[in-house]
Design a protein around this motif. Structure first.
Motif, PDB file in Angstrom:
ATOM      1  N   UNK A 195      19.518 -83.904 -70.271  1.00 54.28           N
ATOM      2  CA  UNK A 195      20.543 -83.201 -69.505  1.00 54.28           C
ATOM      3  C   UNK A 195      20.356 -83.447 -68.006  1.00 54.28           C
ATOM      4  N   UNK A 196      19.124 -83.525 -67.575  1.00 53.59           N
ATOM      5  CA  UNK A 196      18.865 -83.696 -66.145  1.00 53.59           C
ATOM      6  C   UNK A 196      18.791 -85.168 -65.768  1.00 53.59           C
ATOM      7  N   UNK A 197      19.266 -85.464 -64.561  1.00 48.37           N
ATOM      8  CA  UNK A 197      19.217 -86.826 -64.025  1.00 48.37           C
ATOM      9  C   UNK A 197      18.541 -86.778 -62.670  1.00 48.37           C
ATOM     10  N   UNK A 198      17.464 -87.524 -62.477  1.00 47.22           N
ATOM     11  CA  UNK A 198      16.859 -87.552 -61.145  1.00 47.22           C
ATOM     12  C   UNK A 198      17.825 -88.204 -60.149  1.00 47.22           C
ATOM     13  N   UNK A 227      14.429 -78.739 -69.715  1.00 48.36           N
ATOM     14  CA  UNK A 227      15.515 -78.170 -70.539  1.00 48.36           C
ATOM     15  C   UNK A 227      14.994 -77.092 -71.463  1.00 48.36           C
ATOM     16  N   UNK A 228      13.850 -77.345 -72.082  1.00 48.47           N
ATOM     17  CA  UNK A 228      13.348 -76.399 -73.091  1.00 48.47           C
ATOM     18  C   UNK A 228      12.431 -75.346 -72.488  1.00 48.47           C
ATOM     19  N   UNK A 229      12.106 -75.487 -71.212  1.00 49.76           N
ATOM     20  CA  UNK A 229      11.242 -74.491 -70.559  1.00 49.76           C
ATOM     21  C   UNK A 229       9.766 -74.664 -70.876  1.00 49.76           C
ATOM     22  N   UNK A 230       9.406 -75.836 -71.371  1.00 45.38           N
ATOM     23  CA  UNK A 230       7.988 -76.093 -71.695  1.00 45.38           C
ATOM     24  C   UNK A 230       7.268 -76.749 -70.515  1.00 45.38           C
TER      25      UNK A 230
END
Ligand SMILES: NC(=O)c1ccc[n+]([C@@H]2O[C@H](COP(=O)([O-])OP(=O)(O)OC[C@H]3O[C@@H](n4cnc5c(N)ncnc54)[C@H](O)[C@@H]3O)[C@@H](O)[C@H]2O)c1
Length: 370
Positions: free
Chosen positions: A26-29, A336-339
Protein backbone atom coordinates in the motif's frame (compact mmCIF):
# COMPACT_ATOMS: atom_id res chain seq x y z
CA UNK A 1 18.23 9.88 2.94
CA UNK A 2 21.28 11.09 4.86
CA UNK A 3 24.52 10.10 3.14
CA UNK A 4 24.87 9.27 -0.54
CA UNK A 5 27.86 6.93 -0.54
CA UNK A 6 27.80 3.15 -0.95
CA UNK A 7 24.72 2.53 1.19
CA UNK A 8 23.00 5.70 0.00
CA UNK A 9 23.05 4.25 -3.51
CA UNK A 10 22.06 0.74 -2.45
CA UNK A 11 19.11 1.95 -0.36
CA UNK A 12 17.94 4.44 -2.97
CA UNK A 13 17.88 1.63 -5.51
CA UNK A 14 15.74 -0.38 -3.08
CA UNK A 15 13.23 2.44 -2.57
CA UNK A 16 12.96 2.94 -6.32
CA UNK A 17 12.39 -0.71 -7.20
CA UNK A 18 10.33 -2.01 -4.32
CA UNK A 19 6.82 -1.20 -5.58
CA UNK A 20 7.57 -2.53 -9.06
CA UNK A 21 8.28 -5.96 -7.67
CA UNK A 22 6.00 -5.88 -4.62
CA UNK A 23 2.93 -4.29 -6.25
CA UNK A 24 0.63 -5.36 -3.42
CA UNK A 25 2.23 -2.89 -1.00
CA UNK A 26 0.00 0.00 0.00
CA UNK A 27 2.83 2.39 0.79
CA UNK A 28 5.19 3.84 -1.81
CA UNK A 29 8.45 5.50 -0.82
CA UNK A 30 8.84 9.01 -2.24
CA UNK A 31 12.41 10.22 -2.66
CA UNK A 32 11.75 13.61 -1.14
CA UNK A 33 15.26 14.74 -0.15
CA UNK A 34 18.83 13.56 0.14
CA UNK A 35 21.41 15.12 2.45
CA UNK A 36 25.19 15.45 2.13
CA UNK A 37 27.65 18.13 3.12
CA UNK A 38 29.00 18.95 -0.34
CA UNK A 39 26.33 20.95 -2.17
CA UNK A 40 27.60 20.22 -5.69
CA UNK A 41 27.92 16.51 -5.11
CA UNK A 42 24.65 16.05 -3.26
CA UNK A 43 22.76 18.05 -5.89
CA UNK A 44 24.25 15.86 -8.62
CA UNK A 45 23.28 12.74 -6.66
CA UNK A 46 19.73 14.04 -6.20
CA UNK A 47 19.42 14.66 -9.94
CA UNK A 48 20.93 11.34 -10.94
CA UNK A 49 18.85 9.23 -8.58
CA UNK A 50 15.60 11.18 -8.69
CA UNK A 51 15.35 12.94 -5.33
CA UNK A 52 13.01 15.94 -5.39
CA UNK A 53 15.41 18.10 -3.36
CA UNK A 54 18.65 18.12 -1.41
CA UNK A 55 19.98 19.46 1.90
CA UNK A 56 23.51 20.06 3.16
CA UNK A 57 22.66 19.96 6.87
CA UNK A 58 21.01 16.84 8.24
CA UNK A 59 19.23 18.83 10.95
CA UNK A 60 17.42 20.82 8.26
CA UNK A 61 16.33 17.59 6.63
CA UNK A 62 15.09 16.12 9.91
CA UNK A 63 13.11 19.31 10.65
CA UNK A 64 11.23 19.27 7.34
CA UNK A 65 7.50 18.65 7.60
CA UNK A 66 7.28 16.96 4.21
CA UNK A 67 9.44 14.04 5.40
CA UNK A 68 7.98 11.05 7.25
CA UNK A 69 10.94 8.66 7.34
CA UNK A 70 14.69 9.20 7.52
CA UNK A 71 17.30 6.70 6.39
CA UNK A 72 20.71 7.01 8.06
CA UNK A 73 23.55 6.02 5.69
CA UNK A 74 26.47 7.88 7.28
CA UNK A 75 29.50 6.70 9.28
CA UNK A 76 28.79 5.01 12.60
CA UNK A 77 29.67 7.93 14.90
CA UNK A 78 26.73 9.91 13.48
CA UNK A 79 24.02 7.25 13.88
CA UNK A 80 23.07 8.07 17.46
CA UNK A 81 22.66 11.82 17.24
CA UNK A 82 20.70 11.65 14.00
CA UNK A 83 18.47 8.74 15.04
CA UNK A 84 17.52 10.39 18.31
CA UNK A 85 16.70 13.67 16.52
CA UNK A 86 14.59 11.80 13.95
CA UNK A 87 12.68 9.94 16.65
CA UNK A 88 12.08 13.16 18.61
CA UNK A 89 10.69 14.70 15.41
CA UNK A 90 8.19 11.81 15.34
CA UNK A 91 9.52 10.31 12.12
CA UNK A 92 10.24 6.71 11.17
CA UNK A 93 13.92 5.83 11.21
CA UNK A 94 15.86 3.26 9.23
CA UNK A 95 19.47 3.11 10.39
CA UNK A 96 22.52 1.44 8.95
CA UNK A 97 24.49 -1.00 11.06
CA UNK A 98 26.14 -1.22 13.49
CA UNK A 99 23.38 0.47 15.47
CA UNK A 100 25.76 2.60 17.52
CA UNK A 101 29.35 3.07 18.68
CA UNK A 102 28.61 1.06 21.84
CA UNK A 103 25.77 -0.39 23.92
CA UNK A 104 25.26 2.77 25.97
CA UNK A 105 24.71 4.80 22.80
CA UNK A 106 22.50 2.10 21.34
CA UNK A 107 20.36 2.01 24.47
CA UNK A 108 19.74 5.77 24.14
CA UNK A 109 18.66 5.21 20.54
CA UNK A 110 16.28 2.42 21.57
CA UNK A 111 14.78 4.62 24.28
CA UNK A 112 14.27 7.43 21.78
CA UNK A 113 12.39 5.34 19.19
CA UNK A 114 10.39 3.54 21.88
CA UNK A 115 9.42 6.78 23.65
CA UNK A 116 8.38 8.30 20.33
CA UNK A 117 6.63 5.12 19.18
CA UNK A 118 8.12 5.41 15.69
CA UNK A 119 8.75 2.53 13.30
CA UNK A 120 12.42 1.60 13.21
CA UNK A 121 14.76 -0.96 11.71
CA UNK A 122 18.48 -1.59 11.31
CA UNK A 123 19.88 -2.68 7.95
CA UNK A 124 21.22 -6.12 8.76
CA UNK A 125 20.35 -7.00 5.19
CA UNK A 126 21.94 -10.44 4.96
CA UNK A 127 18.95 -11.99 6.72
CA UNK A 128 16.97 -11.23 3.59
CA UNK A 129 19.17 -12.94 1.06
CA UNK A 130 16.77 -15.73 0.04
CA UNK A 131 19.29 -18.51 0.77
CA UNK A 132 19.81 -17.17 4.30
CA UNK A 133 16.05 -16.74 4.78
CA UNK A 134 15.64 -20.38 3.67
CA UNK A 135 18.27 -21.42 6.21
CA UNK A 136 16.12 -19.74 8.86
CA UNK A 137 13.05 -21.67 7.70
CA UNK A 138 14.92 -24.98 7.86
CA UNK A 139 16.25 -24.24 11.35
CA UNK A 140 12.81 -23.14 12.59
CA UNK A 141 11.20 -26.28 11.14
CA UNK A 142 13.62 -28.29 13.27
CA UNK A 143 15.24 -29.93 10.23
CA UNK A 144 18.71 -29.66 11.76
CA UNK A 145 17.73 -31.16 15.11
CA UNK A 146 19.81 -30.18 18.09
CA UNK A 147 22.41 -27.65 16.98
CA UNK A 148 26.01 -28.27 18.02
CA UNK A 149 28.09 -25.77 16.05
CA UNK A 150 27.74 -22.34 14.45
CA UNK A 151 30.73 -21.17 12.40
CA UNK A 152 31.04 -17.90 10.57
CA UNK A 153 33.71 -15.84 8.79
CA UNK A 154 33.84 -12.45 7.12
CA UNK A 155 37.14 -12.04 5.30
CA UNK A 156 38.52 -9.13 3.28
CA UNK A 157 41.97 -7.97 2.16
CA UNK A 158 41.72 -4.25 1.38
CA UNK A 159 43.79 -2.74 4.23
CA UNK A 160 46.95 -4.84 3.92
CA UNK A 161 48.96 -2.01 2.32
CA UNK A 162 50.54 0.07 5.08
CA UNK A 163 49.96 3.32 3.17
CA UNK A 164 46.16 3.05 3.25
CA UNK A 165 45.25 6.15 5.29
CA UNK A 166 42.77 6.29 8.14
CA UNK A 167 39.90 8.76 8.37
CA UNK A 168 38.31 10.85 5.64
CA UNK A 169 35.76 10.02 2.97
CA UNK A 170 36.86 6.63 1.71
CA UNK A 171 38.76 5.33 4.73
CA UNK A 172 36.67 6.37 7.75
CA UNK A 173 36.38 2.64 8.57
CA UNK A 174 40.02 2.66 9.74
CA UNK A 175 39.47 5.60 12.10
CA UNK A 176 38.13 4.47 15.46
CA UNK A 177 36.64 7.93 16.10
CA UNK A 178 34.32 7.50 13.10
CA UNK A 179 33.86 3.73 13.06
CA UNK A 180 33.95 2.82 16.76
CA UNK A 181 35.78 -0.41 16.01
CA UNK A 182 37.33 -2.21 13.07
CA UNK A 183 36.21 -5.54 11.72
CA UNK A 184 34.13 -6.26 14.82
CA UNK A 185 31.53 -3.55 14.25
CA UNK A 186 31.91 -3.49 10.48
CA UNK A 187 31.91 -7.16 9.54
CA UNK A 188 31.43 -9.42 12.54
CA UNK A 189 28.31 -7.42 13.44
CA UNK A 190 26.69 -8.94 10.33
CA UNK A 191 27.81 -12.44 11.30
CA UNK A 192 26.56 -11.94 14.86
CA UNK A 193 23.18 -10.59 13.77
CA UNK A 194 22.60 -13.56 11.46
CA UNK A 195 23.84 -15.98 14.12
CA UNK A 196 21.50 -14.67 16.81
CA UNK A 197 18.62 -14.74 14.31
CA UNK A 198 19.34 -18.33 13.25
CA UNK A 199 20.66 -19.85 16.46
CA UNK A 200 19.51 -17.69 19.38
CA UNK A 201 21.31 -15.59 21.95
CA UNK A 202 24.99 -15.74 22.79
CA UNK A 203 25.89 -16.34 26.45
CA UNK A 204 29.58 -15.50 26.64
CA UNK A 205 32.56 -14.79 24.40
CA UNK A 206 36.33 -15.20 24.36
CA UNK A 207 38.07 -13.14 21.70
CA UNK A 208 41.44 -12.19 20.30
CA UNK A 209 41.87 -8.96 18.39
CA UNK A 210 44.88 -7.60 16.55
CA UNK A 211 45.91 -4.32 14.97
CA UNK A 212 48.58 -5.33 12.48
CA UNK A 213 49.44 -1.85 11.25
CA UNK A 214 49.86 0.29 14.35
CA UNK A 215 50.18 3.72 12.74
CA UNK A 216 48.65 5.24 9.64
CA UNK A 217 48.43 8.70 8.16
CA UNK A 218 45.12 10.42 8.85
CA UNK A 219 43.54 11.53 5.58
CA UNK A 220 42.29 14.79 7.08
CA UNK A 221 45.13 15.89 9.39
CA UNK A 222 47.86 14.32 7.18
CA UNK A 223 49.58 13.33 10.44
CA UNK A 224 50.71 9.81 11.22
CA UNK A 225 48.50 8.70 14.09
CA UNK A 226 48.13 5.48 16.05
CA UNK A 227 45.44 3.11 14.77
CA UNK A 228 42.63 2.39 17.22
CA UNK A 229 40.66 -0.22 15.32
CA UNK A 230 40.87 -3.99 15.35
CA UNK A 231 42.25 -5.16 11.98
CA UNK A 232 41.34 -8.76 12.76
CA UNK A 233 39.20 -10.48 15.34
CA UNK A 234 38.40 -14.08 16.13
CA UNK A 235 36.14 -15.23 18.91
CA UNK A 236 34.52 -18.29 20.30
CA UNK A 237 31.28 -18.32 22.24
CA UNK A 238 28.56 -20.38 23.87
CA UNK A 239 25.02 -19.94 22.62
CA UNK A 240 22.07 -20.18 25.04
CA UNK A 241 20.95 -23.35 23.21
CA UNK A 242 24.17 -25.12 24.23
CA UNK A 243 25.89 -24.94 20.86
CA UNK A 244 29.42 -23.62 20.35
CA UNK A 245 30.23 -20.69 18.08
CA UNK A 246 33.41 -19.82 16.20
CA UNK A 247 33.73 -16.50 14.35
CA UNK A 248 36.57 -14.86 12.44
CA UNK A 249 36.92 -11.60 10.60
CA UNK A 250 39.87 -9.78 9.09
CA UNK A 251 40.81 -7.28 6.40
CA UNK A 252 44.15 -9.08 5.94
CA UNK A 253 43.08 -12.33 4.26
CA UNK A 254 44.83 -11.85 0.92
CA UNK A 255 42.56 -12.93 -1.91
CA UNK A 256 39.26 -12.56 -0.10
CA UNK A 257 37.08 -9.56 -0.93
CA UNK A 258 33.87 -10.10 1.02
CA UNK A 259 33.88 -13.75 1.95
CA UNK A 260 30.99 -13.97 4.38
CA UNK A 261 30.32 -17.62 5.16
CA UNK A 262 28.26 -19.44 7.73
CA UNK A 263 27.84 -23.07 8.63
CA UNK A 264 25.52 -24.72 11.12
CA UNK A 265 25.91 -28.34 12.20
CA UNK A 266 22.90 -30.03 13.76
CA UNK A 267 22.34 -33.59 14.87
CA UNK A 268 20.24 -34.35 11.76
CA UNK A 269 21.48 -31.93 9.13
CA UNK A 270 23.95 -29.18 8.32
CA UNK A 271 23.71 -25.94 6.37
CA UNK A 272 26.42 -23.93 4.66
CA UNK A 273 26.23 -20.56 2.88
CA UNK A 274 28.76 -18.31 1.17
CA UNK A 275 28.18 -14.68 0.07
CA UNK A 276 30.37 -15.16 -3.00
CA UNK A 277 27.83 -17.71 -4.23
CA UNK A 278 24.81 -16.15 -2.56
CA UNK A 279 22.09 -17.92 -4.54
CA UNK A 280 23.07 -21.33 -3.25
CA UNK A 281 22.41 -23.00 0.06
CA UNK A 282 24.35 -26.14 0.78
CA UNK A 283 22.42 -28.69 2.76
CA UNK A 284 23.35 -32.10 4.13
CA UNK A 285 20.51 -34.27 5.44
CA UNK A 286 21.53 -37.39 7.34
CA UNK A 287 18.03 -38.83 6.75
CA UNK A 288 18.74 -39.23 3.02
CA UNK A 289 19.22 -42.80 1.79
CA UNK A 290 22.83 -43.65 2.46
CA UNK A 291 23.57 -44.51 -1.18
CA UNK A 292 22.74 -40.93 -2.27
CA UNK A 293 23.58 -39.06 0.92
CA UNK A 294 25.81 -36.03 0.48
CA UNK A 295 25.91 -32.25 0.38
CA UNK A 296 23.24 -30.79 -1.91
CA UNK A 297 23.79 -27.44 -3.51
CA UNK A 298 20.32 -25.91 -3.66
CA UNK A 299 19.98 -23.21 -6.29
CA UNK A 300 17.67 -20.63 -4.73
CA UNK A 301 15.54 -19.60 -7.70
CA UNK A 302 12.21 -21.43 -7.27
CA UNK A 303 9.07 -19.44 -6.52
CA UNK A 304 8.47 -21.45 -3.32
CA UNK A 305 11.73 -20.15 -1.90
CA UNK A 306 11.74 -16.97 0.25
CA UNK A 307 11.07 -13.80 -1.80
CA UNK A 308 11.73 -15.60 -5.10
CA UNK A 309 8.11 -15.44 -6.32
CA UNK A 310 8.76 -11.71 -6.78
CA UNK A 311 11.60 -12.13 -9.26
CA UNK A 312 12.32 -13.99 -12.47
CA UNK A 313 11.70 -17.57 -13.51
CA UNK A 314 13.22 -20.72 -11.97
CA UNK A 315 16.91 -20.98 -12.76
CA UNK A 316 17.51 -17.22 -12.94
CA UNK A 317 19.21 -15.59 -10.02
CA UNK A 318 19.17 -12.30 -8.14
CA UNK A 319 21.95 -10.39 -6.35
CA UNK A 320 23.24 -8.47 -3.36
CA UNK A 321 21.01 -5.43 -3.87
CA UNK A 322 17.85 -7.51 -3.63
CA UNK A 323 18.36 -8.14 0.09
CA UNK A 324 17.83 -4.40 0.62
CA UNK A 325 14.74 -4.36 -1.60
CA UNK A 326 13.38 -7.20 0.54
CA UNK A 327 14.02 -5.26 3.73
CA UNK A 328 12.18 -2.21 2.39
CA UNK A 329 9.32 -4.46 1.23
CA UNK A 330 9.04 -6.01 4.69
CA UNK A 331 9.24 -2.57 6.31
CA UNK A 332 6.36 -1.28 4.14
CA UNK A 333 4.26 -4.40 4.65
CA UNK A 334 4.81 -4.16 8.40
CA UNK A 335 3.70 -0.53 8.40
CA UNK A 336 0.39 -1.74 6.96
CA UNK A 337 -0.06 -4.49 9.52
CA UNK A 338 1.40 -2.54 12.45
CA UNK A 339 4.20 -5.04 13.03
CA UNK A 340 7.80 -4.15 13.86
CA UNK A 341 10.46 -4.86 11.21
CA UNK A 342 13.23 -7.10 12.42
CA UNK A 343 15.83 -6.28 13.40
CA UNK A 344 14.42 -3.34 15.31
CA UNK A 345 16.78 -1.03 17.18
CA UNK A 346 16.10 -3.10 20.31
CA UNK A 347 17.00 -6.35 18.52
CA UNK A 348 20.11 -4.79 16.97
CA UNK A 349 21.19 -3.73 20.45
CA UNK A 350 21.79 -7.40 21.25
CA UNK A 351 24.31 -7.59 18.41
CA UNK A 352 25.89 -4.38 19.71
CA UNK A 353 26.22 -5.97 23.15
CA UNK A 354 28.00 -8.98 21.67
CA UNK A 355 30.35 -6.67 19.70
CA UNK A 356 31.16 -4.74 22.89
CA UNK A 357 31.77 -7.99 24.78
CA UNK A 358 34.04 -9.28 22.00
CA UNK A 359 36.15 -6.10 22.06
CA UNK A 360 36.33 -6.18 25.87
CA UNK A 361 37.34 -9.82 25.83
CA UNK A 362 39.99 -9.12 23.19
CA UNK A 363 41.55 -6.31 25.17
CA UNK A 364 41.34 -8.07 28.55
CA UNK A 365 42.25 -11.54 27.18
CA UNK A 366 39.43 -13.05 29.23
CA UNK A 367 35.96 -14.59 28.83
CA UNK A 368 33.17 -12.00 29.02
CA UNK A 369 29.58 -12.88 29.92
CA UNK A 370 26.67 -11.24 28.12
N1 LIG B 1 24.32 -3.21 5.54
C1 LIG B 1 25.50 -3.32 4.96
O1 LIG B 1 25.85 -4.36 4.43
C2 LIG B 1 26.45 -2.16 4.95
C3 LIG B 1 27.44 -2.07 3.96
C4 LIG B 1 28.27 -0.94 3.95
C5 LIG B 1 28.11 0.04 4.91
N2 LIG B 1 27.18 -0.09 5.88
C6 LIG B 1 26.99 0.96 6.90
O2 LIG B 1 26.43 2.10 6.25
C7 LIG B 1 26.94 3.30 6.82
C8 LIG B 1 27.55 4.14 5.70
O3 LIG B 1 28.57 3.37 5.07
P1 LIG B 1 28.94 3.58 3.52
O4 LIG B 1 29.74 2.40 3.10
O5 LIG B 1 27.73 3.96 2.75
O6 LIG B 1 29.91 4.83 3.68
P2 LIG B 1 30.33 5.85 2.56
O7 LIG B 1 31.61 6.44 3.05
O8 LIG B 1 30.27 5.27 1.20
O9 LIG B 1 29.17 6.96 2.64
C9 LIG B 1 29.00 7.76 3.78
C10 LIG B 1 28.21 8.98 3.40
O10 LIG B 1 28.00 9.76 4.58
C11 LIG B 1 28.19 11.13 4.23
N3 LIG B 1 28.42 11.89 5.44
C12 LIG B 1 29.45 11.82 6.31
N4 LIG B 1 29.28 12.72 7.30
C13 LIG B 1 28.11 13.37 7.06
C14 LIG B 1 27.39 14.41 7.71
N5 LIG B 1 27.85 14.98 8.83
N6 LIG B 1 26.21 14.81 7.17
C15 LIG B 1 25.74 14.25 6.04
N7 LIG B 1 26.38 13.27 5.38
C16 LIG B 1 27.56 12.84 5.88
C17 LIG B 1 29.36 11.08 3.28
O11 LIG B 1 29.50 12.24 2.54
C18 LIG B 1 28.93 9.89 2.41
O12 LIG B 1 27.99 10.30 1.42
C19 LIG B 1 27.93 2.87 7.89
O13 LIG B 1 27.29 2.89 9.14
C20 LIG B 1 28.28 1.44 7.51
O14 LIG B 1 28.66 0.65 8.61
C21 LIG B 1 26.35 -1.16 5.90
Amino acid sequence: MIGYGFMGRVHTNAYKRVNDFFPELKYRPILQAVCGRDETKVKAFAEQWGYASHETDWQQLVAREDIDAVDICVPNNLHKEIAIAVAKAGKMVLCEKPLAMDVAGGEEMCQAVEDAGVANTVWYNYRRIPAVSLAKQLVDEGKLGRIYHYRSNFLQDWTIATDVPQGGAATWRLDSAAAGSGVTGDLLAHCIDTAIWLNGSIKDVSAMTETFVKERMHAETKKVESVGIDDACAFMCHFENGSLGLFESTRYARGHKALYTLEINGANASIRWDLHDLNRLEYFDHADDSNVRGWRSIHITEGEMPYMDKWWVPGLSIGYEHSFIHQVADFLANLESGQPTSPTFREALETQAVCDAVLKSGSERAWVNL
